[in-house]
Structures are given as C-alpha cells and as structure tokens.
Design an enzyme around this catalytic site. Structure first.
Site, mmCIF file in Angstrom:
data_model
loop_
_atom_site.group_PDB
_atom_site.id
_atom_site.type_symbol
_atom_site.label_atom_id
_atom_site.label_comp_id
_atom_site.label_asym_id
_atom_site.label_seq_id
_atom_site.Cartn_x
_atom_site.Cartn_y
_atom_site.Cartn_z
ATOM 1 N N LYS A 1 -2.269 12.882 -1.707
ATOM 2 C CA LYS A 1 -1.701 12.342 -2.947
ATOM 3 C C LYS A 1 -2.376 11.011 -3.289
ATOM 4 C CE LYS A 1 2.118 10.329 -0.260
ATOM 5 N NZ LYS A 1 3.518 10.548 0.176
ATOM 6 N N TYR B 1 -7.401 -21.720 -9.609
ATOM 7 C CA TYR B 1 -6.246 -21.865 -10.505
ATOM 8 C C TYR B 1 -5.087 -22.596 -9.824
ATOM 9 C CZ TYR B 1 -8.027 -18.560 -13.993
ATOM 10 O OH TYR B 1 -8.751 -17.931 -14.970
HETATM 11 C C1 LIG Z 1 3.582 10.549 1.548
HETATM 12 C C2 LIG Z 1 4.290 11.587 2.334
HETATM 13 C C3 LIG Z 1 3.778 12.053 3.543
HETATM 14 C C4 LIG Z 1 2.613 11.381 4.236
HETATM 15 O O1 LIG Z 1 3.093 10.183 4.824
HETATM 16 P P1 LIG Z 1 2.199 9.214 5.707
HETATM 17 O O2 LIG Z 1 3.136 8.164 6.151
HETATM 18 O O3 LIG Z 1 1.125 8.684 4.829
HETATM 19 O O4 LIG Z 1 1.655 10.009 6.859
HETATM 20 C C5 LIG Z 1 4.399 13.130 4.141
HETATM 21 N N1 LIG Z 1 5.499 13.703 3.600
HETATM 22 C C6 LIG Z 1 6.051 13.254 2.456
HETATM 23 C C7 LIG Z 1 7.272 13.910 1.927
HETATM 24 C C8 LIG Z 1 5.480 12.175 1.790
HETATM 25 O O5 LIG Z 1 6.041 11.722 0.660
#
Ligand SMILES: *Cc1c(COP(=O)(O)O)cnc(C)c1O
Length: 373
Positions: free
Chosen positions: A46, A264
């Site tokens: 993702k 800044y």
């Molecule tokens: C993002 C996510 C993962 C992966 O999690 P990590 O901590 O990056 O390994 C797995 N399952 C769900 C439901 C998620 O939202």
C-alpha cells in the site's frame, strides 16, 4: 531513459534516493524463513510500497515467489493489477458502494470490513461469485467487524452462505511490544472469531507480529514496513536489511561568525565561528521539519548536526571541522545509509520509520538497484 539522459538527470539532482530491490526480497525471505510450517508470506505494498515504488517493488517480490499482495485502496489495486496480471491482490480499505465493477473487472479481492459490506457483496450475484476476505476487529476499533456484528452474523449463517471466503483477517495493535497483554488477548479473540465463521485461511500478523512466534502465524502473514527495512522490533537490533539510501547535495558552504544566526526564525545562533553547508533537501521532499535542530547527516565518515530550521527545499548542517575538500558545493552528504537508517531518521524527527518512508518526496532522483536475480 538512455544512459546519457540518466547521467544528466543525476548531474542536476539535488538529492539521490537509492532503493535496493534485492534487499527487499532478502527481507521478504528472512520473514518467510521465520514462519511456522505451512504458513506463507504475503506482502503489503500500500501507499506505493511505503513510498518506494509499488510498480518496481511488487514484480520483484512476485518473481521471488510472493503470491498475495495487499493494497489500501481500489486505485492502488487497479495500478498493481497492471503490473501483476496473474497474482492475488486484496484491498484493505474494503468494498465501497458502487465499486463492484472495479473489483470484478480487475479481479481485486475486497477485505470486507463490516456486516453491511458483506451483505452488499453477497447481494449482487456478480460480485458474490468472486473471492472476498473478512476482517474482524479484535482490538483496533478501526476497520473490521465489531464484536456484536460478528455475533449477529454467527447467529444468521445464511448471511454468509455462498460467500467465496478467501481469508479471515485481524490486525494487532501492539505487535512491536512482545510483552503487551493486548497481543494474547487479541490472539484469543481472533481464535474465537474464527470459530464463528466458515472455515477459511486465517491471518493475524503484520511484520512485527511475525516475531511473536508461531501461534501468531496462522495461514499467512502480512508484513509491510519490515520489507522496506523498518525495524519490526523497536529498541532491539534490527533483523532486517536496510533498503533505502538517500544523499543530499551541498549547494553552498559559508563561514560564519560567532553570534550569527542560521535559518528561519533565527533559532540557531553560532556560539563560535564555524561553517554551514546548505543541502538541497527540505520538508517538501518529506524531510520532516520536526527534524530541525535534531537530525544529522553523514559526511566523510562523521556525523554533522542539522542546525536551524529545515525549510521547504533546504536544510543547513554545521560542517565546522570537516575537510573543506569534502564539504563543498556539488558534493553529497548521507541522509540515510546502512548505519544511519530510516529508524534513526525517524527518531530524530520524533516519528516512526513508516512516516519517513511514506513521506519520501517526488523530487529525488531515484535509482533502483537489484532489479534482477
Ligand atoms: C498496513 C497493514 C499491514 C502491514 O503492516 P506493517 O506494520 O507495515 O507490517 C498489515 N495488515 C493491515 C490490516 C494493515 O493495515
């Protein structure tokens, strides 16, 4: 890109981000090697593979043997389908009303997060024929069937009849803390939920959860950040290989006197004469402003502190005492490398490695290594 164009793009780049695809594969294999017999390792890609480029990362993992990928949104699923024609893709964000056509046309697997989503998926004979996953909430109160919804479904099994149940998922809230009681409570709640649903492959652990041991592995695990080098065991040695390296180019170096201020807000005042190097990376590149005064960079094997505020396109380093032949315009400093990685950068910015990776900007000149093999 031709070699000529590539080298010109590199010559004018303010910063170079290197992504080591072979290290991602190595991390996937390391995680898979820890699993209980029979459990398999999916991959979460993702948010553009946590900022590293899903279109480059996912095919490499698929070639290494990964057979199931998770994205967050339908659009991410559509984009991933273009590069992975024949592999299972599940969408964590669920089944939005009116999107059945996208799921069936693109062969995306919805993660059904509520009884309403389950009903809607089943109500349409066209979607019902395709596999779906169910997510049960066991302690996040975010997505997934709430406990009362699960009980209601269990009491009315006809509401699940005919569903092509590909998997049942849940997600741990405290997996990176092996001592948290919440882990065993969620494990027990998940087992109870599985007993109420039709038989299907189960999945509880993301990256950190893998290290809680075989009880947490079920049919498959869903690591994300650990694939990309983020330590799944904060506070302990990182079992993963570093994946990203980031170099920022020095644009200018100047000598400044005691009492002069940097950046800044004039928040940094020199207490001695020194030298400041200005680097072409700022918060518009995802180099978070919260790292002002706290971050650092590597140059010539030494660490030099960020002084003054990080601005949109620039940051300033105190390079007093660094060989001027090295700290000079055109040269690079190391913002992330194998010894100072994404977790160290995150700590200095008061955040987590996940946020550092997903914030990585679009202006970096990107180089992918380990494409084949
Ligand atoms: C993002 C996510 C993962 C992966 O999690 P990590 O901590 O990056 O390994 C797995 N399952 C769900 C439901 C998620 O939202």
């Amino acid at each position: 890109m031709t070699t000529e164009r590539r080298s010109r793009a590199l010559a004018r780049a303010g910063a170079v981000l290197e992504v080591d695809l072979a290290a991602i594969v190595e991390n996937w294999r390391r995680l898979a090697a820890r699993l209980a017999p029979g459990a398999s390792c999916a991959a979460v890609v993702k948010a553009d593979a946590y900022g590293l480029g899903m279109a480059r990362v996912a095919p490499r993992l698929a070639a290494a043997g990964c057979r199931l990928f998770f994205v967050a949104t339908i659009d991410e699923g559509i984009a991933l389908r273009r590069v992975l024609p024949g592999i299972e893709i599940a969408v964590l964000g669920g089944f939005l009303p009116g999107t059945g056509g996208e799921f069936t046309r693109t062969r995306l697997i919805p993660v059904l997060n509520s009884a309403d989503e389950i009903d809607a998926w089943r109500a349409n004979p066209r979607t019902r024929a395709f596999p779906a996953m169910i997510h049960v909430d066991t302690g996040m109160a975010r997505l997934g069937l709430a406990r009362d919804e699960l009980a209601a479904l269990a009491g009315a099994p006809e509401r699940l009849a005919g569903l092509q149940l590909r998997a049942v998922l849940s997600h741990l809230a405290c997996a990176e803390d092996a001592g948290a009681r919440q882990n065993s409570e969620q494990l027990a709640a998940f087992r109870a939920a599985l007993g109420l649903l039709p038989q299907a492959p189960a999945s509880l652990a993301a990256g950190s959860g893998i290290f809680l041991g075989p009880d947490y592995h079920f049919a498959f695990v869903r690591p994300g950040a650990a694939l990309y080098g983020v330590n799944p065991l904060p506070g302990r040695p990182n079992p993963m290989a570093q994946v990203v390296r980031l170099k920022g180019r020095i644009l200018q170096v100047r000598d400044i006197d005691t009492g002069m201020t940097v950046g800044y807000g004039a928040t940094h005042r020199m207490e001695r004469p020194g030298r400041i190097a200005t680097v072409a990376v700022g918060y518009a590149d995802g180099w978070l402003r919260s790292g002002s005064h706290r971050g650092s960079a590597g140059i010539a094997g030494r660490r030099v502190p960020v002084v003054g505020r990080i601005s949109m396109d620039l940051l300033t380093l105190d390079v007093t005492g660094i060989d001027p032949a090295l700290a000079r315009p055109g040269n690079f400093v190391d913002l992330m490398d194998d010894t100072y990685g994404v977790d160290e950068v995150a700590a200095a910015a008061g955040t987590i490695g996940y946020e550092i990776l997903t914030a990585l900007g679009q202006r970096y000149h990107r180089i992918y290594r380990g494409e084949a093999g």
